[in-house]
Design a protein around this motif. Sequence first.
Motif, PDB file in Angstrom:
ATOM      1  N   ASP A  56       0.820  -1.349  -0.183  1.00 42.16           N
ATOM      2  CA  ASP A  56       0.127  -0.186  -0.012  1.00 42.16           C
ATOM      3  C   ASP A  56       1.018   1.232  -0.137  1.00 42.16           C
ATOM      4  O   ASP A  56       1.945   1.367   0.705  1.00 42.16           O
ATOM      5  CB  ASP A  56      -1.072   0.070   1.102  1.00 42.16           C
ATOM      6  CG  ASP A  56      -0.177  -0.016   2.295  1.00 42.16           C
ATOM      7  OD1 ASP A  56      -0.089   1.075   3.324  1.00 42.16           O
ATOM      8  OD2 ASP A  56       0.040  -1.037   3.199  1.00 42.16           O
ATOM      9  N   VAL A  57       0.595   2.288  -0.819  1.00 39.89           N
ATOM     10  CA  VAL A  57       1.237   3.458  -0.962  1.00 39.89           C
ATOM     11  C   VAL A  57       0.456   4.681  -0.822  1.00 39.89           C
ATOM     12  O   VAL A  57      -1.156   4.626  -1.180  1.00 39.89           O
ATOM     13  CB  VAL A  57       2.030   3.689  -2.250  1.00 39.89           C
ATOM     14  CG1 VAL A  57       3.005   2.373  -2.434  1.00 39.89           C
ATOM     15  CG2 VAL A  57       0.920   3.479  -3.537  1.00 39.89           C
ATOM     16  N   SER A  58       0.711   5.809  -0.406  1.00 39.06           N
ATOM     17  CA  SER A  58       0.027   6.812  -0.431  1.00 39.06           C
ATOM     18  C   SER A  58       1.126   8.280  -0.473  1.00 39.06           C
ATOM     19  O   SER A  58       2.190   8.104  -0.898  1.00 39.06           O
ATOM     20  CB  SER A  58      -0.861   7.165   0.613  1.00 39.06           C
ATOM     21  OG  SER A  58      -1.915   8.140   0.621  1.00 39.06           O
ATOM     22  N   TRP A  59       0.456   9.390   0.192  1.00 41.42           N
ATOM     23  CA  TRP A  59       1.351  10.670  -0.062  1.00 41.42           C
ATOM     24  C   TRP A  59       2.665  10.434   0.697  1.00 41.42           C
ATOM     25  O   TRP A  59       3.585  11.225   0.338  1.00 41.42           O
ATOM     26  CB  TRP A  59       0.585  11.738   0.789  1.00 41.42           C
ATOM     27  CG  TRP A  59       0.470  11.703   2.098  1.00 41.42           C
ATOM     28  CD1 TRP A  59      -0.861  10.913   2.724  1.00 41.42           C
ATOM     29  CD2 TRP A  59       0.981  11.738   3.426  1.00 41.42           C
ATOM     30  NE1 TRP A  59      -0.672  10.854   4.123  1.00 41.42           N
ATOM     31  CE2 TRP A  59       0.458  11.534   4.511  1.00 41.42           C
ATOM     32  CE3 TRP A  59       2.248  12.322   3.431  1.00 41.42           C
ATOM     33  CZ2 TRP A  59       1.025  11.634   5.739  1.00 41.42           C
ATOM     34  CZ3 TRP A  59       2.975  12.651   4.836  1.00 41.42           C
ATOM     35  CH2 TRP A  59       2.048  12.212   5.882  1.00 41.42           C
ATOM     36  N   PRO A  60       2.911   9.869   1.720  1.00 42.50           N
ATOM     37  CA  PRO A  60       4.288   9.674   2.105  1.00 42.50           C
ATOM     38  C   PRO A  60       5.443   8.962   1.113  1.00 42.50           C
ATOM     39  O   PRO A  60       6.474   9.186   1.396  1.00 42.50           O
ATOM     40  CB  PRO A  60       4.270   8.590   3.441  1.00 42.50           C
ATOM     41  CG  PRO A  60       2.734   8.462   4.077  1.00 42.50           C
ATOM     42  CD  PRO A  60       2.215   8.745   2.611  1.00 42.50           C
ATOM     43  N   GLN A  61       4.890   8.376   0.077  1.00 41.44           N
ATOM     44  CA  GLN A  61       5.719   7.899  -1.089  1.00 41.44           C
ATOM     45  C   GLN A  61       5.891   8.834  -2.127  1.00 41.44           C
ATOM     46  O   GLN A  61       6.497   8.349  -3.295  1.00 41.44           O
ATOM     47  CB  GLN A  61       5.236   6.478  -1.240  1.00 41.44           C
ATOM     48  CG  GLN A  61       5.518   5.270  -0.433  1.00 41.44           C
ATOM     49  CD  GLN A  61       4.774   5.269   0.662  1.00 41.44           C
ATOM     50  OE1 GLN A  61       3.195   5.475   0.579  1.00 41.44           O
ATOM     51  NE2 GLN A  61       5.276   5.055   1.885  1.00 41.44           N
ATOM     52  N   CYS A  62       5.330  10.084  -2.007  1.00 40.79           N
ATOM     53  CA  CYS A  62       5.308  10.899  -3.067  1.00 40.79           C
ATOM     54  C   CYS A  62       6.989  11.205  -3.471  1.00 40.79           C
ATOM     55  O   CYS A  62       7.513  11.471  -2.601  1.00 40.79           O
ATOM     56  CB  CYS A  62       4.585  12.298  -2.403  1.00 40.79           C
ATOM     57  SG  CYS A  62       2.973  12.267  -2.769  1.00 40.79           S
ATOM     58  N   ASN A  63       6.824  11.244  -4.774  1.00 45.59           N
ATOM     59  CA  ASN A  63       8.483  11.584  -5.344  1.00 45.59           C
ATOM     60  C   ASN A  63       9.380  10.767  -4.949  1.00 45.59           C
ATOM     61  O   ASN A  63      10.667  11.059  -4.721  1.00 45.59           O
ATOM     62  CB  ASN A  63       8.828  13.007  -4.927  1.00 45.59           C
ATOM     63  CG  ASN A  63       7.774  13.885  -5.312  1.00 45.59           C
ATOM     64  OD1 ASN A  63       7.190  14.042  -6.855  1.00 45.59           O
ATOM     65  ND2 ASN A  63       7.222  14.751  -4.615  1.00 45.59           N
ATOM     66  N   LYS A  64       9.170   9.373  -4.436  1.00 43.53           N
ATOM     67  CA  LYS A  64      10.045   8.473  -4.024  1.00 43.53           C
ATOM     68  C   LYS A  64       9.821   7.275  -4.999  1.00 43.53           C
ATOM     69  O   LYS A  64       8.944   7.035  -5.498  1.00 43.53           O
ATOM     70  CB  LYS A  64       9.877   8.034  -2.498  1.00 43.53           C
ATOM     71  CG  LYS A  64      10.057   9.308  -1.506  1.00 43.53           C
ATOM     72  CD  LYS A  64       9.778   8.757  -0.233  1.00 43.53           C
ATOM     73  CE  LYS A  64      10.230   9.929   0.841  1.00 43.53           C
ATOM     74  NZ  LYS A  64       9.759   9.445   2.295  1.00 43.53           N
ATOM     75  N   PRO A  65      11.083   6.409  -4.827  1.00 42.68           N
ATOM     76  CA  PRO A  65      10.759   5.138  -5.617  1.00 42.68           C
ATOM     77  C   PRO A  65       9.627   4.219  -5.062  1.00 42.68           C
ATOM     78  O   PRO A  65       9.541   4.153  -3.925  1.00 42.68           O
ATOM     79  CB  PRO A  65      12.044   4.463  -5.528  1.00 42.68           C
ATOM     80  CG  PRO A  65      13.137   5.471  -5.348  1.00 42.68           C
ATOM     81  CD  PRO A  65      12.185   6.472  -4.522  1.00 42.68           C
ATOM     82  N   LEU A  66       8.797   3.568  -5.814  1.00 37.97           N
ATOM     83  CA  LEU A  66       7.731   2.963  -5.500  1.00 37.97           C
ATOM     84  C   LEU A  66       7.840   1.380  -5.399  1.00 37.97           C
ATOM     85  O   LEU A  66       9.237   1.021  -6.179  1.00 37.97           O
ATOM     86  CB  LEU A  66       6.544   2.952  -6.387  1.00 37.97           C
ATOM     87  CG  LEU A  66       5.911   4.193  -6.167  1.00 37.97           C
ATOM     88  CD1 LEU A  66       4.799   4.574  -7.355  1.00 37.97           C
ATOM     89  CD2 LEU A  66       5.342   4.842  -4.795  1.00 37.97           C
ATOM     90  N   PRO A  67       7.508   0.631  -4.765  1.00 40.67           N
ATOM     91  CA  PRO A  67       7.809  -0.878  -4.640  1.00 40.67           C
ATOM     92  C   PRO A  67       7.755  -1.530  -6.105  1.00 40.67           C
ATOM     93  O   PRO A  67       6.962  -1.384  -6.944  1.00 40.67           O
ATOM     94  CB  PRO A  67       6.602  -1.477  -3.505  1.00 40.67           C
ATOM     95  CG  PRO A  67       6.190  -0.387  -3.105  1.00 40.67           C
ATOM     96  CD  PRO A  67       6.194   0.781  -3.888  1.00 40.67           C
ATOM     97  N   ARG A  68       8.713  -2.710  -6.064  1.00 35.43           N
ATOM     98  CA  ARG A  68       8.727  -3.567  -7.150  1.00 35.43           C
ATOM     99  C   ARG A  68       8.187  -4.860  -6.815  1.00 35.43           C
ATOM    100  O   ARG A  68       8.434  -5.280  -5.628  1.00 35.43           O
ATOM    101  CB  ARG A  68      10.216  -3.544  -7.638  1.00 35.43           C
ATOM    102  CG  ARG A  68      10.740  -2.351  -8.295  1.00 35.43           C
ATOM    103  CD  ARG A  68      12.103  -2.503  -8.635  1.00 35.43           C
ATOM    104  NE  ARG A  68      12.690  -1.253  -9.358  1.00 35.43           N
ATOM    105  CZ  ARG A  68      14.032  -1.068  -9.567  1.00 35.43           C
ATOM    106  NH1 ARG A  68      14.734  -2.362  -9.768  1.00 35.43           N
ATOM    107  NH2 ARG A  68      14.413  -0.010 -10.112  1.00 35.43           N
TER     108      ARG A  68
END
Length: 295
Positions: A56-68
């Motif tokens: 799960d992702v949201s605003w804390p992951q903004c402008n960061k690499p997302l999971p693979r």
Amino acid sequence: MHRAVRGTVPTSTGALRLIRCALAIGLALLFGMVFAPPVAAVPSPGEGSPSLLGNDVSWPQCNKPLPRGAAFAIVGVNNGRANATNPCLAEQLKWANAIDANGDRAENPTAQPTVALYVNTANPGLAGSWWPTSNDYPAAKPVHNPYGDCTRNSHDDPEVSEACSYMYGYAKAYDDAYLRGISKPSEYVWWLDVETGNSWSGNRNWNRAVLEGMTDFFHGIGADVGIYSSGYQWGQIVGTVSSSSSLYTLPSWLAGASTATGAKAICSQAPLTAGGKVALTQFVSGEFDYNHSCI
């Protein structure tokens, strides 16, 4: 924290001591005697295959690499509050939709939908930026309210009640579905994120009514709904839910595990509502939230 090696270089003992010093340092490096802190790792195959786990992702992951390598994704619609939009929602939905770009579910062997959504929830009462004063939302569109009429009090001020709490939840869900950039909202599972970090009333009945308003809206457009929380937080905010509530049969997504093994184990815990079942569990590894499917 790196360990510093402190000392002085001898200046009067000759070349032999210099050679010995250099050899000692070289051997220490060669055999791993100089240590660096461990790097956080993704879940290992020994704990649970990453291909069977979602993120799960949201605003804390903004402008960061997302999971693979996620098998499925749950994307946060809000920006940490129930009345705000995740500024990276479009980008993160694009990442999530790429998991199953071919539409064959080859990357998702679980029973979870490949892309689901979660929304922040709250009951700020009159401390919030907006509070309902009628059963209309949007304007001039009446909503069936199981708690009766949301009205102003005798002083013509907004009133905090079960009826108005229900309308607040209904309105927040409406905004999430239609004002935040979600295409085809009826096609998603919507998870209600219920945490003590957001604003809640001390009256659990009013808090329950907020979540019922959200649930009834999403059900009304044909979407499925679930609840995310921990048993402790749910007990503090809502407590026991009767079988007459629209929350009673909702699936649970449980927080609180620290490893994939722990997440799998809490699948056997009690659901948040007695008529539901545990469908997902969450744990944190490195910088990401991982989710284990219990179904």
